[in-house]
Structure formats: C-alpha cells, structure tokens
Scaffold this motif. Structure first.
Motif, PDB file in Angstrom:
ATOM      1  N   GLU A 119      50.158  31.081  41.675  1.00  0.00           N
ATOM      2  CA  GLU A 119      48.976  31.935  41.557  1.00  0.00           C
ATOM      3  C   GLU A 119      48.867  32.547  40.174  1.00  0.00           C
ATOM      4  O   GLU A 119      47.778  32.626  39.599  1.00  0.00           O
ATOM      5  N   MET A 178      47.647  29.846  37.847  1.00  0.00           N
ATOM      6  CA  MET A 178      46.260  29.476  38.071  1.00  0.00           C
ATOM      7  C   MET A 178      45.317  30.533  37.501  1.00  0.00           C
ATOM      8  O   MET A 178      44.236  30.212  37.000  1.00  0.00           O
ATOM      9  N   ARG A 179      45.724  31.796  37.554  1.00  0.00           N
ATOM     10  CA  ARG A 179      44.913  32.844  36.923  1.00  0.00           C
ATOM     11  C   ARG A 179      44.866  32.649  35.404  1.00  0.00           C
ATOM     12  O   ARG A 179      43.815  32.810  34.776  1.00  0.00           O
ATOM     13  N   VAL A 221      42.500  29.726  34.716  1.00  0.00           N
ATOM     14  CA  VAL A 221      41.093  30.127  34.825  1.00  0.00           C
ATOM     15  C   VAL A 221      40.660  30.895  33.584  1.00  0.00           C
ATOM     16  O   VAL A 221      39.578  30.664  33.037  1.00  0.00           O
ATOM     17  N   ARG A 235      45.779  22.562  44.583  1.00  0.00           N
ATOM     18  CA  ARG A 235      45.426  23.887  44.045  1.00  0.00           C
ATOM     19  C   ARG A 235      44.967  23.768  42.594  1.00  0.00           C
ATOM     20  O   ARG A 235      43.989  24.399  42.180  1.00  0.00           O
ATOM     21  N   THR A 239      41.066  24.373  41.097  1.00  0.00           N
ATOM     22  CA  THR A 239      40.805  25.314  40.007  1.00  0.00           C
ATOM     23  C   THR A 239      39.955  24.664  38.919  1.00  0.00           C
ATOM     24  O   THR A 239      39.005  25.266  38.403  1.00  0.00           O
ATOM     25  N   GLU A 247      36.138  24.123  39.980  1.00  0.00           N
ATOM     26  CA  GLU A 247      35.227  25.255  39.988  1.00  0.00           C
ATOM     27  C   GLU A 247      34.428  25.339  38.692  1.00  0.00           C
ATOM     28  O   GLU A 247      33.248  25.687  38.705  1.00  0.00           O
TER      29      GLU A 247
END
Length: 205
Positions: free
Chosen positions: A64, A67-68, A71, A123, A127, A130
C-alpha cells in the motif's frame, strides 16, 4: 519524549521491512516467519506485533505504501487536453513511471521477478489502469471507438508490465528516459506502424 516525535518506532518498522526483503532473496515468502523477521531486524516479537498483525499485514502495508508513492509519481493532473497525444507528451508521463521504478528497484524487482504474493501484480496493474481511465474518459466517444475499452486497457497495461519486467530482469540496460521514449512511440504509433509497415488510413480492397 513526545511519542509523536519518537523516531524509534519508524526505525523499527524500517528494519523489519528491510529484513523482509533481505530474507526474500533467500527464501520464498511462505517460508518466512515472524521469528526470522524479528531476529534479523534485531527487535523482539512484541515490537513486531506492535506494528503488524502478522507477516501478511506487513506485506500488505508495504504494498500500500508503494502504491501510494506510485500514484503520486504518475498521477495525471488537471483536465487532459483534447488534442492527440504526441510522443513527447506521452514520454514525459512514462519517464515518471520508469524513474519511480528505478528509485524503488529492490521492491519492484522482488515483487515482479520473485512474486512473493500473487495479488501484487493485480494491485499494480489496477493502479496503472486508473490513470489510463482518466484519459479514456476525457477522449473516448462511443461512436468513434474502434475496440473494446476494457480489452484495450488490458492490452496496453499487459505490454507495459512485460516491458518493465524485462527491463528489471536484464538489470536495466537502458535509461528510464530511453525506455519512456520507446514505450511512448509504441503507444502513439501503434503496433503495426512501430514494426515498420506503411501507415494506411483505411484498408485497401
């Protein structure tokens, strides 16, 4: 000391995270235990459990966090302009992606080449998708759409993933800038024109 300013919890988390990736170089994820992680990170098990429920929670939190960061690195800001994308504009986007992978190489090398958890690739792809959906939403008109949008997304992202894996597996033989330029040309020109076939606006009879 104010608990909020105490750097020790972060140091403990960092040591545990670092030890996990050290162990993954020698063992499959399934064989790694909390005891191995605590011993290698030089913390007691109670410290480990103060931060994580178990090794799966540890891995989930690491994913997580990354992935942040992903992004933030590739986020498309503002309204996407209506004109057709140029190689230069697309390349700038992909360069951010390749630089991000380069900066976090150990994580992506481990996750994409060794694959400690099967859900990571899904996952990761979600990401990336999106951002593409933002572009599709701004530009795709049903009357002009030539292929299924979901299939196109899977095709583009799948090829991108294959390119990233190859790049890491071969120890990044090309720079992030070169990879971004080449991928942007593949995207803008399409498969047929990239191969070298003549560009035809319509099928001949």
């Amino acid at each position: 000391m104010n608990p909020a300013s105490d750097p020790r919890p972060k140091r403990s988390r960092d040591r545990i995270t670092k030890e996990l990736f050290h162990l993954l170089e020698q063992h499959p994820f399934s064989a790694i235990t909390v005891k191995m992680l605590a011993d290698g990170a030089n913390v007691n098990r109670s410290t480990f459990y103060a931060h994580f429920t178990d090794k799966y929670d540890l891995m989930d939190q690491i994913v997580e966090d990354h992935m942040r960061l992903l992004v933030d690195a590739i986020r498309i800001h503002g309204v996407v302009p209506p004109e057709s994308p140029s190689v230069e504009k697309v390349s700038r986007y992909f360069e951010r992606l390749f630089i991000h992978i380069e900066q976090h190489e150990q994580f992506y090398r481990t996750m994409l080449l060794q694959g400690p958890i099967k859900t990571f690739i899904s996952r990761f792809l979600d990401t990336l998708k999106e951002n593409y959906r933002l572009v599709f939403k701004a530009h795709t008109v049903s009357e002009t759409r030539q292929v299924d949008q979901d299939l196109l997304l899977n095709y583009v992202i799948g090829g991108q993933l294959g390119l990233l894996i190859s790049w890491l597996r071969n120890d990044r033989p090309y720079s992030a800038t070169y990879m971004a330029d080449q991928l942007s040309r593949m995207i803008v020109f399409g498969t047929v024109e990239s191969i070298g076939f003549p560009n035809r606006t319509q099928d001949t009879v």
